[in-house]
Design a protein around this motif. Structure first.
Motif, PDB file in Angstrom:
ATOM      1  N   GLN A 236       0.830  -1.202   0.000  1.00 29.89           N
ATOM      2  CA  GLN A 236       0.000   0.000   0.000  1.00 29.89           C
ATOM      3  C   GLN A 236       0.868   1.257   0.000  1.00 29.89           C
ATOM      4  O   GLN A 236       0.606   2.200  -0.748  1.00 29.89           O
ATOM      5  N   THR A 237       1.898   1.269   0.829  1.00 27.86           N
ATOM      6  CA  THR A 237       2.791   2.426   0.889  1.00 27.86           C
ATOM      7  C   THR A 237       3.459   2.642  -0.464  1.00 27.86           C
ATOM      8  O   THR A 237       3.563   3.777  -0.943  1.00 27.86           O
ATOM      9  N   GLN A 238       3.887   1.572  -1.086  1.00 29.90           N
ATOM     10  CA  GLN A 238       4.533   1.683  -2.393  1.00 29.90           C
ATOM     11  C   GLN A 238       3.586   2.260  -3.436  1.00 29.90           C
ATOM     12  O   GLN A 238       3.975   3.119  -4.229  1.00 29.90           O
ATOM     13  N   ARG A 239       2.341   1.806  -3.416  1.00 26.88           N
ATOM     14  CA  ARG A 239       1.361   2.333  -4.375  1.00 26.88           C
ATOM     15  C   ARG A 239       1.097   3.814  -4.131  1.00 26.88           C
ATOM     16  O   ARG A 239       0.990   4.605  -5.070  1.00 26.88           O
ATOM     17  N   LEU A 240       0.985   4.189  -2.862  1.00 29.70           N
ATOM     18  CA  LEU A 240       0.760   5.596  -2.525  1.00 29.70           C
ATOM     19  C   LEU A 240       1.935   6.464  -2.964  1.00 29.70           C
ATOM     20  O   LEU A 240       1.743   7.567  -3.486  1.00 29.70           O
TER      21      LEU A 240
ATOM     22  N   LYS B 212       4.009   5.831  -5.385  1.00 32.91           N
ATOM     23  CA  LYS B 212       3.985   5.903  -6.852  1.00 32.91           C
ATOM     24  C   LYS B 212       2.949   6.934  -7.302  1.00 32.91           C
ATOM     25  O   LYS B 212       3.203   7.741  -8.210  1.00 32.91           O
ATOM     26  N   ALA B 213       1.786   6.927  -6.663  1.00 29.02           N
ATOM     27  CA  ALA B 213       0.754   7.920  -6.980  1.00 29.02           C
ATOM     28  C   ALA B 213       1.252   9.327  -6.673  1.00 29.02           C
ATOM     29  O   ALA B 213       0.985  10.268  -7.437  1.00 29.02           O
ATOM     30  N   MET B 214       1.990   9.476  -5.580  1.00 29.97           N
ATOM     31  CA  MET B 214       2.545  10.786  -5.217  1.00 29.97           C
ATOM     32  C   MET B 214       3.511  11.267  -6.295  1.00 29.97           C
ATOM     33  O   MET B 214       3.456  12.432  -6.708  1.00 29.97           O
ATOM     34  N   ALA B 215       4.374  10.396  -6.763  1.00 29.85           N
ATOM     35  CA  ALA B 215       5.319  10.778  -7.817  1.00 29.85           C
ATOM     36  C   ALA B 215       4.573  11.228  -9.072  1.00 29.85           C
ATOM     37  O   ALA B 215       4.952  12.226  -9.698  1.00 29.85           O
ATOM     38  N   THR B 216       3.522  10.522  -9.418  1.00 32.29           N
ATOM     39  CA  THR B 216       2.717  10.902 -10.576  1.00 32.29           C
ATOM     40  C   THR B 216       2.095  12.274 -10.378  1.00 32.29           C
ATOM     41  O   THR B 216       2.146  13.132 -11.269  1.00 32.29           O
ATOM     42  N   MET B 217       1.519  12.501  -9.204  1.00 31.82           N
ATOM     43  CA  MET B 217       0.882  13.790  -8.933  1.00 31.82           C
ATOM     44  C   MET B 217       1.904  14.925  -8.913  1.00 31.82           C
ATOM     45  O   MET B 217       1.615  16.035  -9.376  1.00 31.82           O
ATOM     46  N   LEU B 218       3.086  14.674  -8.393  1.00 30.52           N
ATOM     47  CA  LEU B 218       4.121  15.711  -8.382  1.00 30.52           C
ATOM     48  C   LEU B 218       4.539  16.085  -9.807  1.00 30.52           C
ATOM     49  O   LEU B 218       4.770  17.261 -10.102  1.00 30.52           O
ATOM     50  N   ARG B 219       4.594  15.092 -10.687  1.00 32.50           N
ATOM     51  CA  ARG B 219       4.899  15.391 -12.088  1.00 32.50           C
ATOM     52  C   ARG B 219       3.784  16.225 -12.713  1.00 32.50           C
ATOM     53  O   ARG B 219       4.049  17.164 -13.469  1.00 32.50           O
ATOM     54  N   ILE B 220       2.545  15.892 -12.386  1.00 31.90           N
ATOM     55  CA  ILE B 220       1.409  16.662 -12.904  1.00 31.90           C
ATOM     56  C   ILE B 220       1.498  18.108 -12.422  1.00 31.90           C
ATOM     57  O   ILE B 220       1.349  19.052 -13.203  1.00 31.90           O
ATOM     58  N   ILE B 221       1.754  18.278 -11.135  1.00 27.83           N
ATOM     59  CA  ILE B 221       1.842  19.638 -10.578  1.00 27.83           C
ATOM     60  C   ILE B 221       2.999  20.415 -11.210  1.00 27.83           C
ATOM     61  O   ILE B 221       2.885  21.603 -11.495  1.00 27.83           O
ATOM     62  N   ARG B 222       4.095  19.737 -11.455  1.00 27.82           N
ATOM     63  CA  ARG B 222       5.249  20.393 -12.065  1.00 27.82           C
ATOM     64  C   ARG B 222       4.969  20.821 -13.502  1.00 27.82           C
ATOM     65  O   ARG B 222       5.368  21.906 -13.932  1.00 27.82           O
TER      66      ARG B 222
ATOM     67  N   ARG C  84      -0.732  12.576   3.688  1.00 28.52           N
ATOM     68  CA  ARG C  84      -1.303  12.048   4.933  1.00 28.52           C
ATOM     69  C   ARG C  84      -1.436  10.527   4.875  1.00 28.52           C
ATOM     70  O   ARG C  84      -1.154   9.833   5.851  1.00 28.52           O
ATOM     71  N   ALA C  85      -1.867  10.009   3.740  1.00 30.23           N
ATOM     72  CA  ALA C  85      -2.033   8.565   3.602  1.00 30.23           C
ATOM     73  C   ALA C  85      -0.692   7.835   3.679  1.00 30.23           C
ATOM     74  O   ALA C  85      -0.602   6.769   4.295  1.00 30.23           O
ATOM     75  N   ILE C  86       0.347   8.403   3.084  1.00 31.48           N
ATOM     76  CA  ILE C  86       1.676   7.793   3.144  1.00 31.48           C
ATOM     77  C   ILE C  86       2.181   7.783   4.581  1.00 31.48           C
ATOM     78  O   ILE C  86       2.691   6.755   5.064  1.00 31.48           O
ATOM     79  N   THR C  87       2.032   8.890   5.273  1.00 29.78           N
ATOM     80  CA  THR C  87       2.462   8.960   6.666  1.00 29.78           C
ATOM     81  C   THR C  87       1.712   7.933   7.509  1.00 29.78           C
ATOM     82  O   THR C  87       2.318   7.218   8.311  1.00 29.78           O
ATOM     83  N   SER C  88       0.419   7.844   7.317  1.00 36.66           N
ATOM     84  CA  SER C  88      -0.394   6.891   8.067  1.00 36.66           C
ATOM     85  C   SER C  88       0.040   5.454   7.773  1.00 36.66           C
ATOM     86  O   SER C  88       0.165   4.633   8.690  1.00 36.66           O
ATOM     87  N   SER C  89       0.268   5.146   6.516  1.00 36.86           N
ATOM     88  CA  SER C  89       0.683   3.800   6.137  1.00 36.86           C
ATOM     89  C   SER C  89       2.030   3.443   6.747  1.00 36.86           C
ATOM     90  O   SER C  89       2.221   2.341   7.258  1.00 36.86           O
ATOM     91  N   LYS C  90       2.962   4.389   6.727  1.00 36.95           N
ATOM     92  CA  LYS C  90       4.280   4.139   7.332  1.00 36.95           C
ATOM     93  C   LYS C  90       4.166   3.967   8.837  1.00 36.95           C
ATOM     94  O   LYS C  90       4.844   3.123   9.424  1.00 36.95           O
TER      95      LYS C  90
END
Length: 61
Positions: A4-8, A10-20, A37-43
């Motif tokens: 789950q953390t890995q998927r989150l 990966k989604a974060m990296a995608t969103m950061l590219r979109i924002i950039r 928040r979800a990544i922090t919670s998962s970790k």
């Protein structure tokens, strides 16, 4: 790190590219904030699980 953390992350990296790359980047900020928040919670869940498993391993009998 669990799947789950890995998927989150990966989604974060995608969103950061979109924002950039996109001119309408600001509208994606809430998604990135939720992902953070979800990544922090998962970790934290992973760390808590490891702590509890350590306690269980110390039990006698």
């Amino acid at each position: 790190m669990n799947g789950q953390t890995q998927r989150l992350e990966k989604a974060m990296a995608t969103m950061l590219r979109i924002i950039r790359d996109r001119p309408d980047r600001r509208k994606y900020m809430p998604i990135v904030q939720r992902l953070e928040r979800a990544i922090t919670s998962s970790k934290n869940d992973d760390a808590e699980f490891e702590r509890i498993m350590g306690m269980a391993a110390e039990l006698k009998g």
